[in-house]
Scaffold this motif. Structure first.
Motif, PDB file in Angstrom:
ATOM      1  N   ALA A 188       0.840  -1.204   0.000  1.00  0.00           N
ATOM      2  CA  ALA A 188       0.000   0.000   0.000  1.00  0.00           C
ATOM      3  C   ALA A 188       0.874   1.252   0.000  1.00  0.00           C
ATOM      4  O   ALA A 188       0.599   2.221  -0.722  1.00  0.00           O
ATOM      5  CB  ALA A 188      -0.931  -0.010   1.210  1.00  0.00           C
ATOM      6  N   GLN A 189       1.945   1.224   0.803  1.00  0.00           N
ATOM      7  CA  GLN A 189       2.875   2.356   0.832  1.00  0.00           C
ATOM      8  C   GLN A 189       3.550   2.536  -0.529  1.00  0.00           C
ATOM      9  O   GLN A 189       3.717   3.658  -1.005  1.00  0.00           O
ATOM     10  CB  GLN A 189       3.946   2.150   1.904  1.00  0.00           C
ATOM     11  N   LEU A 190       3.930   1.420  -1.140  1.00  0.00           N
ATOM     12  CA  LEU A 190       4.573   1.465  -2.446  1.00  0.00           C
ATOM     13  C   LEU A 190       3.644   2.091  -3.482  1.00  0.00           C
ATOM     14  O   LEU A 190       4.062   2.929  -4.290  1.00  0.00           O
ATOM     15  CB  LEU A 190       4.982   0.045  -2.878  1.00  0.00           C
ATOM     16  N   GLN A 191       2.383   1.710  -3.440  1.00  0.00           N
ATOM     17  CA  GLN A 191       1.401   2.269  -4.376  1.00  0.00           C
ATOM     18  C   GLN A 191       1.230   3.775  -4.137  1.00  0.00           C
ATOM     19  O   GLN A 191       1.153   4.556  -5.089  1.00  0.00           O
ATOM     20  CB  GLN A 191       0.064   1.549  -4.222  1.00  0.00           C
ATOM     21  N   GLN A 192       1.210   4.167  -2.873  1.00  0.00           N
ATOM     22  CA  GLN A 192       1.067   5.588  -2.547  1.00  0.00           C
ATOM     23  C   GLN A 192       2.280   6.379  -3.041  1.00  0.00           C
ATOM     24  O   GLN A 192       2.131   7.467  -3.622  1.00  0.00           O
ATOM     25  CB  GLN A 192       0.898   5.755  -1.042  1.00  0.00           C
ATOM     26  N   VAL A 193       3.475   5.832  -2.855  1.00  0.00           N
ATOM     27  CA  VAL A 193       4.695   6.501  -3.313  1.00  0.00           C
ATOM     28  C   VAL A 193       4.690   6.596  -4.837  1.00  0.00           C
ATOM     29  O   VAL A 193       5.087   7.610  -5.413  1.00  0.00           O
ATOM     30  CB  VAL A 193       5.950   5.755  -2.794  1.00  0.00           C
ATOM     31  N   GLN A 194       4.203   5.552  -5.489  1.00  0.00           N
ATOM     32  CA  GLN A 194       4.129   5.565  -6.951  1.00  0.00           C
ATOM     33  C   GLN A 194       3.172   6.660  -7.433  1.00  0.00           C
ATOM     34  O   GLN A 194       3.463   7.377  -8.394  1.00  0.00           O
ATOM     35  CB  GLN A 194       3.674   4.200  -7.457  1.00  0.00           C
TER      36      GLN A 194
END
Length: 119
Positions: A13-19
């Motif tokens: 979820a964090q990775l998606q937000q950073v993306q």
């Protein structure tokens, strides 16, 4: 077995937000780069005209007669401001890229630990 651990789900979820942040940043950076090119082109053209030439500047929907020196000053200030903004966006982009890579590595490690336990 197909269920991901909560920690990995959180990291994803964090990775998606950073993306998403990175994509928004790329858009902003593109807009600033476009404005900077337009400003530089305007400065180049303005420097080609005579000092006593009639010059107009945009004010919303209107074109207003202005002194060449005043328009030059305004464009230089705008260019400086855009340069600073572009540098700031580049730094943000570097930080987001680093965070993205960090999260990717954490996810890989978490998944390899998880698959190691299953074997």
């Amino acid at each position: 077995m197909n269920e991901l651990p909560p920690q990995v789900q959180n990291q994803l979820a964090q990775l998606q937000q950073v993306q998403q942040q990175a994509q928004a940043l790329v858009q902003q950076k593109g807009q600033v780069e476009m404005l900077l090119r337009e400003t530089e082109t305007a400065l180049e053209e303005l420097n080609k005209v005579e000092d006593d030439a009639t010059v107009y500047k945009s004010a919303g929907e209107l074109l207003i007669k202005a002194k060449k020196e005043d328009v030059l000053k305004d464009l230089e200030e705008k260019k400086d401001s855009l340069d600073v903004r572009l540098k700031s966006l580049a730094r943000q982009e570097e930080r987001i890229q680093a965070r993205f890579q960090q999260l990717q590595e954490q996810i890989k490690q978490s998944l390899s630990k998880g698959s190691g336990k299953a074997e």
